[in-house]
Design an enzyme around this catalytic site. Structure first.
Site, PDB file in Angstrom:
ATOM      1  N   LYS A 239       0.836  -1.214   0.000  1.00 27.90           N
ATOM      2  CA  LYS A 239       0.000   0.000   0.000  1.00 27.90           C
ATOM      3  C   LYS A 239       0.868   1.262   0.000  1.00 27.90           C
ATOM      4  O   LYS A 239       0.641   2.179  -0.780  1.00 27.90           O
ATOM      5  CB  LYS A 239      -0.961  -0.005   1.208  1.00 27.90           C
ATOM      6  CG  LYS A 239      -1.905  -1.203   1.209  1.00 27.90           C
ATOM      7  CD  LYS A 239      -2.839  -1.215   2.392  1.00 27.90           C
ATOM      8  CE  LYS A 239      -2.161  -1.370   3.748  1.00 27.90           C
ATOM      9  NZ  LYS A 239      -1.524  -2.682   3.979  1.00 27.90           N
TER      10      LYS A 239
ATOM     11  N   ARG B 284     -10.026  -0.325   9.407  1.00 28.97           N
ATOM     12  CA  ARG B 284      -9.459  -1.645   9.678  1.00 28.97           C
ATOM     13  C   ARG B 284     -10.414  -2.509  10.485  1.00 28.97           C
ATOM     14  O   ARG B 284     -10.095  -3.659  10.781  1.00 28.97           O
ATOM     15  CB  ARG B 284      -8.165  -1.486  10.471  1.00 28.97           C
ATOM     16  CG  ARG B 284      -6.888  -1.625   9.647  1.00 28.97           C
ATOM     17  CD  ARG B 284      -5.767  -1.319  10.605  1.00 28.97           C
ATOM     18  NE  ARG B 284      -4.491  -1.870  10.324  1.00 28.97           N
ATOM     19  CZ  ARG B 284      -3.511  -1.206   9.701  1.00 28.97           C
ATOM     20  NH1 ARG B 284      -3.724  -0.036   9.177  1.00 28.97           N
ATOM     21  NH2 ARG B 284      -2.323  -1.747   9.603  1.00 28.97           N
TER      22      ARG B 284
ATOM     23  N   ARG C  65      11.612  -5.215   4.662  1.00 33.42           N
ATOM     24  CA  ARG C  65      11.235  -3.808   4.432  1.00 33.42           C
ATOM     25  C   ARG C  65      12.199  -2.855   5.144  1.00 33.42           C
ATOM     26  O   ARG C  65      12.604  -3.084   6.276  1.00 33.42           O
ATOM     27  CB  ARG C  65       9.815  -3.559   4.953  1.00 33.42           C
ATOM     28  CG  ARG C  65       9.463  -2.061   4.966  1.00 33.42           C
ATOM     29  CD  ARG C  65       8.000  -1.817   4.928  1.00 33.42           C
ATOM     30  NE  ARG C  65       7.326  -2.215   6.156  1.00 33.42           N
ATOM     31  CZ  ARG C  65       5.999  -2.133   6.320  1.00 33.42           C
ATOM     32  NH1 ARG C  65       5.231  -1.688   5.328  1.00 33.42           N
ATOM     33  NH2 ARG C  65       5.456  -2.511   7.446  1.00 33.42           N
TER      34      ARG C  65
ATOM     35  N   ARG D  51      11.446  -0.934  10.712  1.00 36.29           N
ATOM     36  CA  ARG D  51      10.424  -0.538  11.682  1.00 36.29           C
ATOM     37  C   ARG D  51      10.404  -1.504  12.859  1.00 36.29           C
ATOM     38  O   ARG D  51      10.624  -2.696  12.684  1.00 36.29           O
ATOM     39  CB  ARG D  51       9.051  -0.558  10.998  1.00 36.29           C
ATOM     40  CG  ARG D  51       8.660   0.777  10.414  1.00 36.29           C
ATOM     41  CD  ARG D  51       7.448   0.702   9.527  1.00 36.29           C
ATOM     42  NE  ARG D  51       6.277   0.030  10.105  1.00 36.29           N
ATOM     43  CZ  ARG D  51       5.088   0.009   9.519  1.00 36.29           C
ATOM     44  NH1 ARG D  51       4.913   0.626   8.357  1.00 36.29           N
ATOM     45  NH2 ARG D  51       4.069  -0.614  10.073  1.00 36.29           N
TER      46      ARG D  51
ATOM     47  N   ARG E 155       0.436  -9.242  13.543  1.00 35.59           N
ATOM     48  CA  ARG E 155      -0.264  -8.294  12.662  1.00 35.59           C
ATOM     49  C   ARG E 155      -1.079  -9.027  11.603  1.00 35.59           C
ATOM     50  O   ARG E 155      -2.178  -8.615  11.251  1.00 35.59           O
ATOM     51  CB  ARG E 155       0.746  -7.351  11.993  1.00 35.59           C
ATOM     52  CG  ARG E 155       1.253  -6.286  12.967  1.00 35.59           C
ATOM     53  CD  ARG E 155       2.523  -5.660  12.494  1.00 35.59           C
ATOM     54  NE  ARG E 155       2.348  -4.872  11.301  1.00 35.59           N
ATOM     55  CZ  ARG E 155       3.354  -4.556  10.482  1.00 35.59           C
ATOM     56  NH1 ARG E 155       4.569  -4.980  10.717  1.00 35.59           N
ATOM     57  NH2 ARG E 155       3.116  -3.817   9.427  1.00 35.59           N
TER      58      ARG E 155
HETATM   59  P1  ADP Z   1       2.190  -1.815   3.209  1.00 33.91           P
HETATM   60  O1  ADP Z   1       2.169  -0.319   3.195  1.00 33.91           O
HETATM   61  O2  ADP Z   1       0.986  -2.433   2.558  1.00 33.91           O
HETATM   62  O3  ADP Z   1       2.445  -2.378   4.570  1.00 33.91           O
HETATM   63  P2  ADP Z   1       4.727  -1.575   1.749  1.00 33.91           P
HETATM   64  O4  ADP Z   1       4.402  -0.741   0.568  1.00 33.91           O
HETATM   65  O5  ADP Z   1       5.484  -0.961   2.859  1.00 33.91           O
HETATM   66  O6  ADP Z   1       3.395  -2.295   2.310  1.00 33.91           O
HETATM   67  O7  ADP Z   1       5.513  -2.862   1.211  1.00 33.91           O
HETATM   68  C1  ADP Z   1       6.073  -3.839   2.109  1.00 33.91           C
HETATM   69  C2  ADP Z   1       7.460  -4.282   1.598  1.00 33.91           C
HETATM   70  O8  ADP Z   1       7.299  -5.006   0.365  1.00 33.91           O
HETATM   71  C3  ADP Z   1       8.396  -3.111   1.285  1.00 33.91           C
HETATM   72  O9  ADP Z   1       9.691  -3.500   1.676  1.00 33.91           O
HETATM   73  C4  ADP Z   1       8.289  -2.929  -0.224  1.00 33.91           C
HETATM   74  O10 ADP Z   1       9.502  -2.429  -0.784  1.00 33.91           O
HETATM   75  C5  ADP Z   1       7.998  -4.359  -0.720  1.00 33.91           C
HETATM   76  N1  ADP Z   1       7.082  -4.385  -1.870  1.00 33.91           N
HETATM   77  C6  ADP Z   1       6.023  -3.564  -2.122  1.00 33.91           C
HETATM   78  N2  ADP Z   1       5.393  -3.921  -3.267  1.00 33.91           N
HETATM   79  C7  ADP Z   1       6.064  -5.000  -3.745  1.00 33.91           C
HETATM   80  C8  ADP Z   1       5.891  -5.839  -4.901  1.00 33.91           C
HETATM   81  N3  ADP Z   1       4.880  -5.629  -5.782  1.00 33.91           N
HETATM   82  N4  ADP Z   1       6.748  -6.865  -5.060  1.00 33.91           N
HETATM   83  C9  ADP Z   1       7.751  -7.084  -4.150  1.00 33.91           C
HETATM   84  N5  ADP Z   1       7.966  -6.330  -3.058  1.00 33.91           N
HETATM   85  C10 ADP Z   1       7.140  -5.308  -2.846  1.00 33.91           C
HETATM   86  P1  ADP Z   2       1.025  -1.897   7.722  1.00 36.05           P
HETATM   87  O1  ADP Z   2       2.432  -1.831   7.288  1.00 36.05           O
HETATM   88  O2  ADP Z   2       0.653  -3.063   8.552  1.00 36.05           O
HETATM   89  O3  ADP Z   2       0.052  -1.603   6.646  1.00 36.05           O
HETATM   90  P2  ADP Z   2       0.430   0.583   9.120  1.00 36.05           P
HETATM   91  O4  ADP Z   2       1.571   1.475   8.932  1.00 36.05           O
HETATM   92  O5  ADP Z   2      -0.808   0.828   8.350  1.00 36.05           O
HETATM   93  O6  ADP Z   2       0.958  -0.863   8.911  1.00 36.05           O
HETATM   94  O7  ADP Z   2       0.018   0.514  10.646  1.00 36.05           O
HETATM   95  C1  ADP Z   2       0.970   0.309  11.680  1.00 36.05           C
HETATM   96  C2  ADP Z   2       0.242   0.131  13.000  1.00 36.05           C
HETATM   97  O8  ADP Z   2      -0.528   1.307  13.304  1.00 36.05           O
HETATM   98  C3  ADP Z   2      -0.769  -1.007  13.029  1.00 36.05           C
HETATM   99  O9  ADP Z   2      -0.172  -2.246  13.339  1.00 36.05           O
HETATM  100  C4  ADP Z   2      -1.727  -0.528  14.146  1.00 36.05           C
HETATM  101  O10 ADP Z   2      -1.172  -0.747  15.432  1.00 36.05           O
HETATM  102  C5  ADP Z   2      -1.774   0.968  13.917  1.00 36.05           C
HETATM  103  N1  ADP Z   2      -2.873   1.375  13.005  1.00 36.05           N
HETATM  104  C6  ADP Z   2      -2.757   1.954  11.782  1.00 36.05           C
HETATM  105  N2  ADP Z   2      -3.976   2.201  11.249  1.00 36.05           N
HETATM  106  C7  ADP Z   2      -4.881   1.764  12.158  1.00 36.05           C
HETATM  107  C8  ADP Z   2      -6.307   1.698  12.184  1.00 36.05           C
HETATM  108  N3  ADP Z   2      -7.062   2.144  11.156  1.00 36.05           N
HETATM  109  N4  ADP Z   2      -6.901   1.182  13.296  1.00 36.05           N
HETATM  110  C9  ADP Z   2      -6.178   0.744  14.339  1.00 36.05           C
HETATM  111  N5  ADP Z   2      -4.842   0.745  14.364  1.00 36.05           N
HETATM  112  C10 ADP Z   2      -4.183   1.248  13.294  1.00 36.05           C
END
Ligand code: ADP
Ligand code: ADP
Length: 224
Positions: A16, A91, A130, A163, A174
């Site tokens: 995302k 969520r 990541r 992170r 998670r």
């Molecule tokens: P989210 O925001 O959904 O938690 P991220 O965008 O941070 O996910 O992506 C999680 C990890 O996967 C990051 O290290 C990113 O560089 C990698 N990643 C994202 N999209 C892809 C993809 N299409 N293929 C392989 N790795 C990816």
């Molecule tokens: P991800 O990489 O899992 O997509 P996020 O960066 O979106 O992670 O979220 C990191 C953390 O922040 C989650 O594990 C949760 O603890 C908190 N968080 C983020 N968005 C929400 C939400 N909409 N409701 C509750 N907790 C949240």
């Protein structure tokens, strides 16, 4: 043109944030990530940040009432009046209902929820590798999306770190939290006819192209 109110949806590590960085350039819409907002609060030591940190460190969800208030305030800001892309919210069903209520009071509604689908074993591979930049949270992966210079952000030159919640135990929790509390939202938006599915296992560029195609179709449908 009708406003575009989108939700980016999917398990942790689905990509995302990676797509957010690309979509931000394509569309002049504010990108609202609850994870980024919470991390900024933790960094600044606000009351909300202090309350949220213990949940985030465990990979648990921050309580709905804290999140709903934070998002409601953000959606009330001027730049969100002509559309937005939400990432990481809602969520839970309660959060989705609160969002619907707030929007309907303003005679607005969600245009679509875009679900980036990725299986659990791929999520674990992605989150373990990541790296994010300390300045703005730009995303990289040591193997799948490495920076040009080791440990340095391509976009702003800041340092890359792992992170706290990308440690194996927390990642597992998670994922469990996602399946139990967030996945029911797939049905919620399916029933409203709003869910659009994307194969998130493809390359970041392919996923980006697919999301853009979905958004282009939504715009065409809205124009009809
Ligand atoms: P989210 O925001 O959904 O938690 P991220 O965008 O941070 O996910 O992506 C999680 C990890 O996967 C990051 O290290 C990113 O560089 C990698 N990643 C994202 N999209 C892809 C993809 N299409 N293929 C392989 N790795 C990816
Ligand atoms: P991800 O990489 O899992 O997509 P996020 O960066 O979106 O992670 O979220 C990191 C953390 O922040 C989650 O594990 C949760 O603890 C908190 N968080 C983020 N968005 C929400 C939400 N909409 N409701 C509750 N907790 C949240």
């Amino acid at each position: 043109m009708p406003e575009l109110n989108l939700i980016l949806f999917g398990p942790p590590g689905a990509g995302k944030g990676t797509q957010a960085d690309r979509l931000r350039i394509d569309f002049r819409l504010p990108f609202i990530s609850t994870g980024d907002m919470l991390r900024a609060n933790v960094k600044d030591g606000t009351e909300l940040g202090k309350k949220a940190k213990e949940y985030m460190d465990q990979g648990e969800l921050v309580p709905d009432e804290l999140i709903v208030a934070m998002v409601a305030e953000r959606l009330g800001e001027p730049d969100a009046q002509d559309g937005f892309i939400l990432d990481g919210f809602p969520r839970t069903i309660d959060q989705a209902e609160a969002l619907d209520k707030q929007l309907s009071e303003l005679k607005r509604h969600i245009t679509a929820a875009v679900l980036i689908e990725v299986p659990d074993d791929e999520v674990i591979r992605r989150l373990s590798g990541r790296r994010v930049c300390v300045k703005a949270g730009h995303n990289y992966h040591v193997e799948f999306d490495p920076p040009k210079r080791d440990g340095v952000c391509d976009q702003d030159g800041s340092r890359l770190i792992q992170r706290d919640d990308d440690k194996p135990d927390v990642i597992r929790n998670r994922l469990e939290v996602y399946h139990n509390q967030t996945e029911p939202l797939v049905d919620y938006y399916d029933q409203k006819g709003l869910m659009r599915r994307i194969d998130g296992t493809r390359s970041p560029d392919e996923v980006h192209d697919h999301i853009r195609a979905v958004i282009a179709t939504l715009r065409l449908e809205d124009d009809v």
